[in-house]
Design a protein around this motif. Sequence first.
Motif, mmCIF file in Angstrom:
data_model
loop_
_atom_site.group_PDB
_atom_site.id
_atom_site.type_symbol
_atom_site.label_atom_id
_atom_site.label_comp_id
_atom_site.label_asym_id
_atom_site.label_seq_id
_atom_site.Cartn_x
_atom_site.Cartn_y
_atom_site.Cartn_z
ATOM 1 N N LEU A 82 0.891 -1.089 0.011
ATOM 2 C CA LEU A 82 0.116 -0.227 0.056
ATOM 3 C C LEU A 82 0.806 1.367 -0.024
ATOM 4 C CD1 LEU A 82 -2.614 1.525 0.165
ATOM 5 C CD2 LEU A 82 -2.727 1.155 2.733
ATOM 6 N N ALA A 83 1.861 1.287 0.893
ATOM 7 C CA ALA A 83 2.919 2.256 0.720
ATOM 8 C C ALA A 83 3.494 2.628 -0.620
ATOM 9 C CB ALA A 83 3.949 2.008 1.736
ATOM 10 N N ARG A 85 2.119 1.967 -3.535
ATOM 11 C CA ARG A 85 0.906 2.446 -4.380
ATOM 12 C C ARG A 85 0.886 3.714 -3.860
ATOM 13 N NH1 ARG A 85 -1.454 -2.351 -2.905
ATOM 14 N NH2 ARG A 85 -3.228 -1.724 -1.835
ATOM 15 N N SER A 86 1.225 4.333 -2.521
ATOM 16 C CA SER A 86 0.861 5.532 -2.162
ATOM 17 C C SER A 86 1.862 6.627 -2.651
ATOM 18 C CB SER A 86 0.431 5.586 -0.535
ATOM 19 O OG SER A 86 -0.414 4.555 -0.458
ATOM 20 N N LEU B 44 9.218 3.721 3.591
ATOM 21 C CA LEU B 44 7.967 3.515 2.931
ATOM 22 C C LEU B 44 7.913 4.166 1.834
ATOM 23 C CD1 LEU B 44 5.386 3.023 5.894
ATOM 24 C CD2 LEU B 44 6.703 1.367 4.428
ATOM 25 N N VAL B 46 6.770 7.420 1.719
ATOM 26 C CA VAL B 46 5.379 8.376 1.845
ATOM 27 C C VAL B 46 5.648 9.307 2.983
ATOM 28 C CG1 VAL B 46 4.019 6.696 0.588
ATOM 29 C CG2 VAL B 46 4.164 6.466 3.024
ATOM 30 N N ILE B 61 -3.037 9.056 4.069
ATOM 31 C CA ILE B 61 -1.861 7.778 3.625
ATOM 32 C C ILE B 61 -1.340 7.396 4.986
ATOM 33 C CG2 ILE B 61 0.287 7.105 2.598
ATOM 34 C CD1 ILE B 61 -0.260 8.883 0.466
ATOM 35 N N LEU B 65 -1.986 3.940 6.838
ATOM 36 C CA LEU B 65 -1.086 2.846 6.999
ATOM 37 C C LEU B 65 -0.882 2.652 8.644
ATOM 38 C CD1 LEU B 65 1.740 4.131 4.720
ATOM 39 C CD2 LEU B 65 0.411 1.906 4.542
ATOM 40 N N ARG B 68 -3.156 -0.060 8.987
ATOM 41 C CA ARG B 68 -2.495 -1.547 8.856
ATOM 42 C C ARG B 68 -1.537 -1.845 9.825
ATOM 43 N NH1 ARG B 68 -3.250 -2.690 3.388
ATOM 44 N NH2 ARG B 68 -5.015 -1.673 2.550
#
Lengths: 302, 302
Positions: A82-83, A85-86, B44, B46, B61, B65, B68
């Motif tokens: 997810l990171a 993709r982010s 990550l 991000v 985001i 995260l 998660r």
Amino acid sequence: MPTLRQLEYLVALAETKHFGRAAASTHVSQPTLSQQLRTLEARLGVTLVERGESPVQLTPIGRELSERARKVLIGVDDLQALARRSVSGMAGTIRFGVTPTLGPYLMPTVVAQLHRAYPDMRLYIREGIPDEQIAELRRGALDMLLAPLPIAGSDLHIEPLFREPLHLVAAPDNPLCTQSLLQKTDLSGSGVLSLDRRHHFHRQAEQICGELGAELLRDYEGTSLDSLRQMAGSGIGLAILPELYLRSEVGGEDMVRRLPIADWSATRSIAAIWRSGAAYTQTYLMVAQAIASEARNMMKAS
Amino acid sequence: MPTLRQLEYLVALAETKHFGRAAASTHVSQPTLSQQLRTLEARLGVTLVERGESPVQLTPIGRELSERARKVLIGVDDLQALARRSVSGMAGTIRFGVTPTLGPYLMPTVVAQLHRAYPDMRLYIREGIPDEQIAELRRGALDMLLAPLPIAGSDLHIEPLFREPLHLVAAPDNPLCTQSLLQKTDLSGSGVLSLDRRHHFHRQAEQICGELGAELLRDYEGTSLDSLRQMAGSGIGLAILPELYLRSEVGGEDMVRRLPIADWSATRSIAAIWRSGAAYTQTYLMVAQAIASEARNMMKAS
DNA sequence: CCTTTGTGATAGATAATATCTATCAAGAAT
DNA sequence: ATTCTTGATAGATATTATCTATCACAAAGG
């Protein structure tokens, strides 16, 4: 607490039943894996591996914990995916405030479009009074806001998007509807309905009434554009309704008629707003532009 | 890959929205938390936190995260909790082999009892031919085994549990059934049915037939104790059936009769078996003793 | 408007941990 | 009996986490 590396070593050992191959698959030396497994056993207080067996066997507890470990590692993989993709910023849930005089007629299409284009991003729409939502934006309960201007605040980024025409409407049997073109002076003394005074809308209605010499009716405050439309359709008074509402399925012009007025150009400016210190402003800007584009499309279509 | 500590810091920051309080709640200094959050963002790729905002805000985001991350940490907590409960050894899934001539009539009760007493432990029962299951035990596909003796192997721990009587049965209208007490010599020349030769049972039947001067019927090999009972009940021949089978709901004596034979004492020895190098042998021993106790209870009840 | 306090970031030092290579002991294979 | 394989141990090194000290900047208070 175990480390993720240790959990990796345990899972690799469960899969390979061989210290050397487990080490190779996790890119460390065999003594490292052996040592780390011992450390993990010490931390958890249980025996994970039957020593002295050939090939290596995990204990029943070791197998159970390696399954749990595998699930944890999958969770971490998902988090990292997810990171990744982010990285572009187009991910996460944006808490988005809208005024009920606009949001329901514009945002559903935009939300669907954006979700199709960016599956990892969601707009979580919350309706409310713009002034209250500005405060929520400031204190971090909202990320972004769609609201009519003007709005003051040097700590906010205000991105004007589009102007939405406002229309004066009357019941079909109102005498004003028989004329093909009205002069503003024709409306002098007419009663006009509005929303309650907390709404931006109310203040704009007051301004328009001032220009027309009309009277803002105080005994009949609407709670929504729909109630305004219904009251106007019942002949209680005129009403000011915005373009996107009139064009929507919910709104429509079966109960009321737009009054054609010479030199009529009342509009309201709609802007997207976010905190000046926000990260991912490119994301917010992109969302704002998608909204502006959709609004223009909806108002252009005839 | 992030570390679990970093995920803890992120979750703490999401909860407190304050670097200092997040640091305090995770028992590190504020600069450490600040630094580790930066490292996590770098790993990550991000931005997780809106810098310059007061109070601290997570980005959309960052919030996603941190959710998660929270789930991953819950998974790790569950793993540690299971490990704590497993310190006694009474946890995990024990892959347990049994012979179909015994398992179905004994193990269901034991499995339920053990699961009630130790909710984190399960016996995963698998039926099979004892000799084949011994090989599976050796190569680690089974943790434990219930099997008739004798079994050879210095690398296995053999824990004798109980002796199960074996009975000679005949169809009710068989003339042998009219006598109140038979001598072994009365059975000389009788045909006796048995299971196929891979079963321990078969060899024991051969031995008993040798003692009686009876004849092991070779044209009618049973595939299960039930088929033996049904064939014996049809008068095809005599059959040797074990006590726990006859006492069970599945077995029973409505189709066949036990033959009362003077000085009859045929039994088979049943043992629990595990690898000599196994960990948690106290657990296996406890399981074995529960099985022995249940078997004795079932055979004692009249 | 000035001073004080609070907050998050940076720098350098230190402590802790992970991983290395070398080597060993024991069992398996030849 | 010898050689090879496997997992464990020891000591050294590399890497990372955390510390304290301090800074810059903003917010709060006088």
